[in-house]
Motif scaffolding. Structure first.
Motif, short mmCIF file in Angstrom:
data_model
loop_
_atom_site.label_atom_id
_atom_site.label_comp_id
_atom_site.label_asym_id
_atom_site.label_seq_id
_atom_site.Cartn_x
_atom_site.Cartn_y
_atom_site.Cartn_z
N UNK A 90 1.07 -1.15 -0.03
CA UNK A 90 -0.05 -0.23 -0.16
C UNK A 90 0.75 1.52 -0.03
N UNK A 91 1.28 1.82 -1.22
CA UNK A 91 1.66 3.00 -0.83
C UNK A 91 0.47 5.01 -0.86
N UNK A 92 1.09 5.55 -0.29
CA UNK A 92 0.75 6.20 -0.10
C UNK A 92 1.72 7.91 -1.05
N UNK A 93 1.34 7.86 -2.24
CA UNK A 93 1.74 8.50 -3.83
C UNK A 93 1.79 10.26 -3.51
N UNK A 94 3.13 11.08 -3.62
CA UNK A 94 3.56 12.53 -3.14
C UNK A 94 1.87 12.96 -3.96
N UNK A 95 1.15 13.19 -4.77
CA UNK A 95 -0.19 13.93 -5.76
C UNK A 95 -1.63 13.00 -4.86
N UNK A 96 -1.51 12.06 -4.15
CA UNK A 96 -3.09 11.60 -3.50
C UNK A 96 -2.50 12.20 -2.11
N UNK A 97 -4.66 11.81 -1.92
CA UNK A 97 -4.68 12.34 -0.21
C UNK A 97 -5.30 11.35 -0.48
N UNK A 98 -5.05 9.42 0.07
CA UNK A 98 -5.02 8.39 0.29
C UNK A 98 -3.95 7.53 0.14
N UNK A 99 -3.79 6.48 0.68
CA UNK A 99 -2.96 5.17 0.19
C UNK A 99 -3.63 4.30 -0.98
N UNK A 100 -2.96 4.12 -1.38
CA UNK A 100 -3.45 2.99 -2.86
C UNK A 100 -2.91 2.14 -2.65
N UNK A 101 -3.70 0.67 -3.34
CA UNK A 101 -2.90 -0.25 -3.47
C UNK A 101 -1.80 -0.79 -4.65
N UNK A 102 -1.05 -0.82 -4.33
CA UNK A 102 0.31 -1.26 -5.32
C UNK A 102 -0.96 -2.07 -7.16
N UNK A 103 -1.30 -2.81 -7.07
CA UNK A 103 -2.29 -3.31 -7.86
C UNK A 103 -3.46 -1.47 -8.62
N UNK A 104 -3.70 -0.42 -7.89
CA UNK A 104 -4.43 0.53 -8.65
C UNK A 104 -2.94 1.63 -8.91
#
Length: 168
Positions: A90-104
């Motif tokens: 599960x990652x939290x990209x700098x541009x994202x508001x919330x964490x996301x699963x790697x497969x997304x």
């Protein structure tokens, strides 16, 4: 090279330390202008915008497989992103508001760090194993798993979207 951010989740076991299920061989390497992660473009669009070309070098053993590749205007390159961590699920990209699963995500950090790149074929020297391409978004020396011709007639989806991207 990769720091863990708030909201991210690591796997209990690092896939790099597990027994492999298959026997992947590298067929060559990418020669790119990028030597550090900070300088490397984040995607192929950004790579093209730099105007810097790249080369795929195919090992001698696999060069016969390049026969007839010149018939393709574009190619799909599968690379092994060997510097990326493999245990970040599960990652939290700098541009994202919330964490996301790697497969997304298209992040290089994934259980099997396979890169997918569609590039314009600009030159081909089968004898030397050199494939000139318009751009690439990986570090110099990145291993190549495979190369395939890109067929827009069967692989392009003009209607494809991702929610929250490209204004949609």
């Amino acid at each position: 090279m990769f720091e863990t951010r708030e909201g991210e989740t690591l796997l209990a076991a690092d896939p790099a330390q597990q027994r492999p299920d298959g026997h992947i061989v590298f067929v060559g390497r990418i020669v790119s202008p990028w030597t550090s992660r900070e300088d490397c473009p984040k995607n192929m669009r950004a790579a093209r915008e730099t105007g810097k070309a790249a080369t795929v070098l195919i090992d001698e053993l696999y060069r016969p497989g390049l026969q007839n590749l010149e018939r393709a205007s574009h190619i799909v390159i599968l690379s092994w992103l060997h510097h990326a961590p493999r245990n970040l699920i599960v990652q939290k990209p700098r541009h994202a508001a919330e964490p996301k699963g790697v497969f997304s995500l298209r992040s290089p950090a994934r259980p099997n760090p396979v890169g997918l790149h569609v590039a314009k074929l600009v030159a081909l020297d089968i004898e030397a194993g050199r494939i000139g391409i318009d751009a690439i978004d990986v570090l110099d020396g990145t291993p190549v798993i495979d190369i395939k011709p890109y067929y827009a007639s069967v692989e392009a989806f003009p209607e494809a979207t991702i929610a929250g991207r490209d204004g949609k």
